[in-house]
Write a protein that holds these residues in place. Structure first.
Motif, short mmCIF file in Angstrom:
data_model
loop_
_atom_site.label_atom_id
_atom_site.label_comp_id
_atom_site.label_asym_id
_atom_site.label_seq_id
_atom_site.Cartn_x
_atom_site.Cartn_y
_atom_site.Cartn_z
N SER A 116 -48.20 -26.82 -3.16
CA SER A 116 -48.43 -26.38 -1.23
C SER A 116 -47.70 -24.82 -1.34
CB SER A 116 -47.42 -27.78 -0.92
OG SER A 116 -48.09 -29.33 -1.27
N LEU A 117 -48.30 -25.25 0.15
CA LEU A 117 -47.80 -23.51 0.46
C LEU A 117 -47.01 -23.93 1.08
CD1 LEU A 117 -50.39 -21.88 2.29
CD2 LEU A 117 -50.19 -21.51 0.06
N SER A 118 -45.47 -23.34 1.49
CA SER A 118 -44.30 -22.95 2.68
C SER A 118 -44.09 -21.32 2.94
CB SER A 118 -43.04 -23.29 1.53
OG SER A 118 -43.04 -22.67 0.21
N SER A 119 -43.19 -21.87 4.08
CA SER A 119 -42.98 -20.76 4.64
C SER A 119 -42.39 -20.32 5.45
CB SER A 119 -43.93 -20.96 5.91
OG SER A 119 -43.64 -21.82 6.76
N THR A 120 -41.34 -18.93 5.30
CA THR A 120 -39.83 -18.77 5.72
C THR A 120 -40.50 -17.99 7.17
OG1 THR A 120 -40.16 -16.39 4.87
CG2 THR A 120 -39.15 -17.83 4.00
N ASN A 121 -39.47 -17.20 8.19
CA ASN A 121 -40.01 -16.82 9.37
C ASN A 121 -40.86 -15.87 9.16
OD1 ASN A 121 -38.58 -18.70 11.39
ND2 ASN A 121 -36.54 -17.75 10.96
N THR A 122 -40.56 -14.90 7.26
CA THR A 122 -41.70 -13.35 7.43
C THR A 122 -42.64 -13.67 6.82
OG1 THR A 122 -39.30 -13.07 6.10
CG2 THR A 122 -39.31 -12.55 8.27
N GLU A 123 -42.92 -14.81 5.87
CA GLU A 123 -43.33 -14.73 5.02
C GLU A 123 -44.46 -16.44 4.62
OE1 GLU A 123 -41.54 -13.02 2.37
OE2 GLU A 123 -39.85 -14.45 1.57
N ILE A 124 -45.40 -16.19 3.74
CA ILE A 124 -46.17 -17.61 3.37
C ILE A 124 -46.27 -17.87 2.28
CG2 ILE A 124 -48.22 -19.16 3.12
CD1 ILE A 124 -47.55 -18.62 6.13
N ILE A 125 -45.59 -18.45 1.09
CA ILE A 125 -45.55 -18.68 -0.30
C ILE A 125 -46.91 -19.05 -0.67
CG2 ILE A 125 -43.42 -18.97 -1.18
CD1 ILE A 125 -41.87 -19.25 1.03
N VAL A 126 -47.18 -18.81 -1.35
CA VAL A 126 -48.11 -19.20 -2.54
C VAL A 126 -48.16 -19.41 -3.89
CG1 VAL A 126 -51.15 -19.04 -2.59
CG2 VAL A 126 -49.89 -18.41 -0.31
N PRO A 127 -48.37 -20.68 -4.05
CA PRO A 127 -47.90 -20.80 -5.98
C PRO A 127 -50.18 -20.42 -6.08
CG PRO A 127 -47.46 -22.93 -4.52
CD PRO A 127 -48.03 -22.06 -3.83
N ALA A 128 -49.77 -19.31 -7.15
CA ALA A 128 -50.58 -19.35 -7.77
C ALA A 128 -50.84 -19.07 -9.28
CB ALA A 128 -51.89 -17.96 -7.17
N GLY A 129 -51.30 -20.05 -10.16
CA GLY A 129 -51.60 -20.32 -11.35
C GLY A 129 -49.78 -19.94 -11.74
N SER A 130 -49.16 -19.24 -12.24
CA SER A 130 -48.13 -18.90 -12.55
C SER A 130 -47.01 -17.35 -12.04
CB SER A 130 -47.98 -18.22 -13.98
OG SER A 130 -48.47 -16.70 -14.52
N ASN A 131 -48.02 -17.43 -10.71
CA ASN A 131 -47.27 -16.46 -9.77
C ASN A 131 -46.94 -17.10 -8.42
OD1 ASN A 131 -47.98 -14.08 -11.71
ND2 ASN A 131 -50.52 -14.76 -11.89
N ILE A 132 -46.39 -16.23 -7.81
CA ILE A 132 -45.58 -17.17 -6.35
C ILE A 132 -46.56 -15.61 -6.08
CG2 ILE A 132 -44.16 -17.40 -5.23
CD1 ILE A 132 -44.65 -19.42 -6.79
N LEU A 133 -47.09 -15.98 -4.68
CA LEU A 133 -47.12 -14.37 -3.52
C LEU A 133 -46.82 -15.35 -2.51
CD1 LEU A 133 -51.68 -14.90 -4.71
CD2 LEU A 133 -49.31 -13.61 -5.68
N LEU A 134 -45.97 -13.80 -2.02
CA LEU A 134 -45.21 -13.36 -0.81
C LEU A 134 -45.91 -13.01 0.16
CD1 LEU A 134 -41.63 -12.89 -2.07
CD2 LEU A 134 -42.57 -14.89 -1.35
#
Length: 166
Positions: free
Chosen positions: A141-159
Motif C-alpha cells: 500500500s501507498l503511504s504519505s508524509t506532508n511532502t511526498e507519496i511513498i510507493v513500494p514498487a518491486g524492490s524499490n521505494i519511490l518517493l
C-alpha cells in the motif's frame, strides 16, 4: 449477498446501510486492497478501494450502493505477483487521493506501475494526473508524509512529489 462487496454499516447497530457488489463472474475479482477512508477538500467523506479487476472505485462514505467515480488503475487479473491484479491500498494527503496500480497501458505505453492523483471535484474530471513507471509492480500500500507519496514498487521505494507525481 455481501461476498466481494463494499458494505456500509450503521456504527451503532452494525446493520447494513448499503452495499456494492462486483457483479459475479468466473474471474478472480475480489477486492485487492483494504478500503481507504478519506475526506476531500470540500469535507465530503469517501471510501476508495482497488479491485483485482483493475478498477479503482470511489464511493460516498454514507451510501456505497453506486460508485461516484471509477478509474482504470491496472489491467486486472488474479496474480498480483505477476503485476496483473492491483492490490495496493490508496493514501490521502490534503484532501486528495493517491492510488497506484500495477501493469497498465497509458496512451500507447505499457508500464509496470502507475500513480494517480484524484481530486473528487463535483461535476468535473477527478483525475489530476496518472503517470506510469517501470520500477517494479506495486504490491504494498501507498503511504504519505506532508511532502511526498511513498510507493513500494518491486524492490524499490519511490518517493514522489504529490503535486506532480515525479
Amino acid at each position: 449477498p455481501y461476498s466481494d462487496s463494499i458494505v456500509a454499516l450503521d456504527a451503532n447497530t452494525l446493520k447494513v446501510k448499503s452495499h456494492f457488489r462486483i457483479p459475479p463472474n468466473a474471474n478472480d475479482w475480489d477486492w485487492g486492497s483494504s478500503p481507504t477512508f478519506y475526506v476531500d477538500r470540500f469535507r465530503h467523506r469517501h471510501v476508495a478501494a482497488v479491485n483485482k479487476n483493475g478498477l479503482l472505485y470511489v464511493f460516498d462514505a454514507n451510501n456505497v450502493v453506486k460508485p461516484q467515480f471509477v478509474m482504470r488503475i491496472g489491467i486486472g487479473g488474479s496474480d498480483p505477483l505477476a503485476g496483473g491484479a492491483p492490490i495496493a491500498g490508496c493514501t490521502s494527503l490534503k484532501g486528495q487521493l493517491y492510488c497506484s496500480g500495477s501493469i497498465i497501458k497509458i496512451g500507447k505505453t505499457t508500464y509496470e506501475g502507475s500513480i494517480a492523483k484524484i481530486d473528487t471535484r463535483p461535476g468535473k474530471d477527478s483525475v489530476v494526473y496518472q503517470k506510469g513507471f517501470n520500477d517494479g509492480f506495486v504490491i504494498g500500500s501507498l503511504s504519505s508524509t506532508n511532502t511526498e507519496i511513498i510507493v513500494p514498487a518491486g524492490s524499490n521505494i519511490l518517493l514522489l512529489n504529490p503535486a506532480t507525481g515525479n
